[in-house]
Write a protein that holds these residues in place. Structure first.
Motif, PDB file in Angstrom:
ATOM      1  N   ALA A   1      15.253  68.479 -38.824  1.00 32.97           N
ATOM      2  CA  ALA A   1      13.939  68.621 -38.772  1.00 32.97           C
ATOM      3  C   ALA A   1      14.002  70.256 -39.624  1.00 32.97           C
ATOM      4  CB  ALA A   1      13.841  69.592 -37.286  1.00 32.97           C
ATOM      5  N   PHE A   2      15.209  71.384 -39.998  1.00 32.58           N
ATOM      6  CA  PHE A   2      15.026  72.414 -40.383  1.00 32.58           C
ATOM      7  C   PHE A   2      14.696  71.876 -42.253  1.00 32.58           C
ATOM      8  CE2 PHE A   2      16.905  74.368 -37.507  1.00 32.58           C
ATOM      9  CZ  PHE A   2      16.190  76.212 -36.732  1.00 32.58           C
TER      10      PHE A   2
ATOM     11  N   GLN B   1       5.694  70.556 -32.272  1.00 30.47           N
ATOM     12  CA  GLN B   1       5.369  69.294 -31.306  1.00 30.47           C
ATOM     13  C   GLN B   1       5.874  69.470 -29.809  1.00 30.47           C
ATOM     14  OE1 GLN B   1       4.479  65.788 -29.388  1.00 30.47           O
ATOM     15  NE2 GLN B   1       2.497  66.140 -29.735  1.00 30.47           N
ATOM     16  N   VAL B   2       5.988  70.605 -28.895  1.00 29.58           N
ATOM     17  CA  VAL B   2       6.751  70.796 -28.161  1.00 29.58           C
ATOM     18  C   VAL B   2       5.713  70.585 -26.701  1.00 29.58           C
ATOM     19  CG1 VAL B   2       7.735  72.980 -26.401  1.00 29.58           C
ATOM     20  CG2 VAL B   2       7.686  73.207 -28.680  1.00 29.58           C
TER      21      VAL B   2
ATOM     22  N   LEU C   1       9.501  68.005 -30.779  1.00 31.24           N
ATOM     23  CA  LEU C   1      11.087  68.554 -30.142  1.00 31.24           C
ATOM     24  C   LEU C   1      10.506  67.810 -28.055  1.00 31.24           C
ATOM     25  CD1 LEU C   1      10.795  71.824 -31.292  1.00 31.24           C
ATOM     26  CD2 LEU C   1      12.889  69.802 -32.087  1.00 31.24           C
ATOM     27  N   ASP C   2      12.280  67.952 -28.044  1.00 32.56           N
ATOM     28  CA  ASP C   2      12.133  67.709 -26.464  1.00 32.56           C
ATOM     29  C   ASP C   2      11.619  65.820 -25.955  1.00 32.56           C
ATOM     30  OD1 ASP C   2      13.656  69.879 -26.923  1.00 32.56           O
ATOM     31  OD2 ASP C   2      11.606  70.801 -25.690  1.00 32.56           O
ATOM     32  N   PRO C   3      11.195  64.631 -26.907  1.00 37.74           N
ATOM     33  CA  PRO C   3      11.274  63.508 -26.447  1.00 37.74           C
ATOM     34  C   PRO C   3      12.060  62.860 -25.087  1.00 37.74           C
ATOM     35  CG  PRO C   3      12.748  63.515 -27.931  1.00 37.74           C
ATOM     36  CD  PRO C   3      12.262  64.882 -27.917  1.00 37.74           C
TER      37      PRO C   3
ATOM     38  N   LEU D   1      11.671  62.793 -35.112  1.00 33.49           N
ATOM     39  CA  LEU D   1      11.545  63.049 -32.974  1.00 33.49           C
ATOM     40  C   LEU D   1      12.983  63.700 -33.172  1.00 33.49           C
ATOM     41  CD1 LEU D   1      10.003  60.984 -30.957  1.00 33.49           C
ATOM     42  CD2 LEU D   1      12.213  60.783 -31.025  1.00 33.49           C
ATOM     43  N   ALA D   2      13.552  64.241 -32.768  1.00 31.52           N
ATOM     44  CA  ALA D   2      14.905  64.404 -31.711  1.00 31.52           C
ATOM     45  C   ALA D   2      14.582  64.145 -30.765  1.00 31.52           C
ATOM     46  CB  ALA D   2      14.187  66.298 -31.857  1.00 31.52           C
TER      47      ALA D   2
END
Length: 680
Positions: free
Chosen positions: A366-367, A383-384, A508-510, A547-548
């Motif tokens: 992602a970075f 997106q959080v 983030l945080d799916p 997507l993390a």
């Protein structure tokens, strides 16, 4: 007119009084007391507002009729077809007609009524405000709409059918990078210049403003009627009069506009039908999607749903033949798609370990995507799923959720720049600087969920010198410029890039939206991800979405493959197997154990009805009126489900049961919702 009896509906939110009452029409009101007008009547010793529904020669009432006190306004505000629609929806939703009417008709404003229609009462076509002939406006709008929809299979045919009044019904799946407001505006303008009424429903004020701005290419400001809660009471009432008297031809609004009586309605358009904002939070909790379908079928109008995602409800209508699928051509979809990838298990574990250490949680992939977008001169979107700083805390020792000692509410950390953050209750707002775990007694807390403020803080340290923009429900940024900057946003609050797209997006945080205890968790998570990914540049221009989360999850794979059709089919199949909406009709009865039992005792069950529960009210569901957060443990929910063939009978029986309960003066909190969005 020899019809001295008026049948009126008092606007009272009392279930057992939701019926027509007879009143005498005084001779001086014979001309003004016409069906559809608002009147004042004396009811149970006090003056109340009412709607005059019909005039009659005689009455079945044996006593002496009371007279109508006065006509509030001689302008009919409830046309006959609106009254029929209100009656059907009230029975279907187990609600009262007065509640629905009050949600449609704004309160009377005398000054707005005195001002009259816009432009001195000119017809809609004459409000264009230019010297361009109407014929040229028709040709231009039709050509532009055909061109805009040419990237879709059967798109030009859909435009022609809508303009010619052949009431097309379609679910339109838009590809990434395409502004749905421009697409909808082109279709609406062409239909309006084809002499048809158009109603456009959007989930938020932002979406309404985007459609209105796009319509200005073909219509003047006076030809566009915007109806949202942001307008003043005078403006809303004057615009409603323009609608009900046939001057307004193009109406754009939020969920409150779903029943507006647009004259000669030819097309209804709903944007983002899966958004929860399209559900009215007040009784009888109507969903704009269901109302739009009913209106289209009852008034023989066209119906178009647009969005990058499709709900299980729409998929069922498609399989039933009530809607047709319209999507982009394969070439158009390939041309617009960004690169979408998900990180593996090892990087997810590394991110979780970094979070525990407090140094960040964004994977290396992602970075890299963010850095590439910034170097290319484009903004990057993060997106959080949660807003705030740290909206969920736990004990550092035993990992038990941190709770407030006063009301047992969840504790959170609110970002404070000038002072250290203190655990604070989300329910009662009390700070708890001396927190002690109720399970093990330890005094330390850890952040289990990080919000957009904390994420923006991390990214600001990781990319020094790069502006970081925050956007969430309480502070939405409408748009950003196309320049190197990082945008941290919650779902639904993502700004658009002015005259461009994002170079990258990181989701983030799916696990958070996927792990929600809700029947629609997977469907909602996929919709939020797809809406964010749709704002990213194509792969050929370097656009990348990361997507993390676990790449093998079904919803993640559907995002990577960009498969909204397959996702909708799978979701509907799962619902059918579990016998939940939309495969069946469901009613949720919320209240206390006492109030739920009272209703079930008054209830006459329709055929094949099945009652589940009562059980504790699912987490995240709003409490019924009359219950405070301190008494949330008393809230209960019973689920009643029946086959679709008995849906109307279920609504009618629950409506009758509420009437009986009201007559018995039962006072315990109770709420009945047909096909609720949140089931648990």
């Amino acid at each position: 007119m020899n019809e001295p009896v008026a049948r009126v509906l008092p606007l009272l939110s009392v279930p057992h009084l939701d019926r027509l009452f007879d009143y005498r029409v005084p001779h001086e009101l014979y001309d003004t007391a016409q069906p559809g007008v608002r009147v004042r009547v004396r009811f149970s010793g006090r003056l109340v507002d009412a709607i005059l529904i019909e005039r009659r020669r005689s009455t079945d009432y044996a006593g002496q009729l009371k007279p109508i006190e006065r006509v509030v306004s001689p302008i009919p505000v409830v046309p006959e077809y609106l009254w029929r629609m209100v009656g059907h929806l009230a029975e279907r939703s187990a609600g009262t007609r007065s509640d629905i009417i009050r949600s449609v008709i704004p309160p009377r404003h005398a000054r707005a009524e005195a001002d009259g229609l816009f432009g001195g009462g000119k017809p809609w076509a004459d409000l264009v405000g230019s010297l361009v002939p109407v014929e040229e406006c028709q040709r231009t709008s039709m050509a532009d709409a055909t061109a805009a929809w040419s990237a879709f299979r059967f798109g030009p045919e859909l435009v022609r059918a809508a303009v010619e009044g052949r009431h097309p019904r379609a679910s339109v799946l838009t590809p990434p990078g395409l502004d749905p407001a421009e697409l909808v505006a082109a279709l609406a303008a062409a239909t309006a210049w084809g002499e048809g009424g158009v109603l456009v429903l959007a989930p938020t004020n932002r979406a309404v403003h985007a459609v209105v701005a796009a319509l200005r290419r073909w219509l003047s400001a006076a030809q566009i009627t915007q109806m949202t809660a942001a307008e003043s009471p005078a403006t809303r009432y004057r615009r409603y009069l323009a609608i009900v008297q046939g001057q307004a031809r193009v109406v754009v609004g939020t969920r409150s506009a779903m029943l507006l009586p647009v004259a000669k309605l030819r097309l209804v358009v709903v944007l983002g039908e899966g958004d929860d904002n399209l559900v009215d939070p007040r009784a009888p909790y109507l969903h704009a999607r269901e109302v739009a379908m009913h209106r289209a079928e009852a008034q023989e109008a066209g119906l178009v749903f647009t969005g990058v995602h499709r709900s299980a409800e729409l998929q069922q209508w498609v399989e039933q033949g009530r809607l047709h699928t319209v999507g982009p051509t394969a070439e158009e979809l390939r041309r617009r798609m960004p690169l979408i990838r998900a990180v593996g298990d090892s990087e997810v574990a590394q991110a979780a370990e970094a979070t525990t250490a407090g140094s960040g949680r964004i994977p290396h992939v992602a970075f890299t995507a963010i850095r590439s977008a910034l170097q290319a001169g484009s903004p990057a979107l993060i997106q959080v799923p949660r807003r705030g700083y740290a909206p969920a805390l736990a004990c550092s020792a035993c990992r038990a959720p941190a709770r407030c000692r006063a009301c047992n509410g969840p504790l959170e950390l609110r970002g404070q720049e000038d002072s250290p953050a203190v655990p604070t209750c989300r329910w009662c707002g009390r700070p708890d600087p001396a927190f002690r775990c109720g399970d093990c007694g330890y005094r330390g807390v850890r952040m289990t969920v990080l919000g957009h403020d904390r994420t923006a803080e991390e990214l600001g340290r990781a990319f020094p010198g790069i502006p970081v923009v925050r956007s969430s429900a309480d502070r939405i940024v409408d748009s950003v410029r196309r320049r190197p900057e990082i945008v941290v946003a919650t779902p639904g609050a993502e700004p658009r890039v002015a005259e461009g797209l994002y170079g990258a997006a990181v989701l983030l945080d799916p696990w958070l939206p996927l792990g929600r205890q809700d029947l629609r968790a997977g469907e909602s998570a996929l919709r939020q991800w797809m809406e964010a990914a749709a704002l990213v540049s194509p792969r050929a221009d370097g656009g990348c979405v990361v997507l993390a989360g676990e790449p093998h999850h079904a919803a993640v794979q559907q995002l990577i493959r960009w498969d909204p059709l397959g996702a909708a089919r799978r979701e509907l199949a799962n619902r059918r197997e579990a016998q939940f909406p939309p495969a069946v009709t469901v009613a949720a009865v919320d209240g206390t154990a006492q109030s739920v039992q009272e209703l079930l005792q008054c209830w006459e069950a329709p055929p094949e009805a099945q009652v589940l529960g009562p059980v504790p009210l699912p987490a995240g569901v709003r409490l019924p009126a009359g219950l405070t957060p301190t008494h949330a443990d008393q809230a209960r929910r019973a689920i009643i489900r029946v086959p679709h063939a008995h849906a109307h009978a279920l609504g009618t029986s629950l409506r009758t049961a509420q009437n009986v309960r009201q007559i018995q003066h039962a006072a315990a909190p109770l709420r009945v919702v047909m096909d609720p969005v949140r089931i648990g």
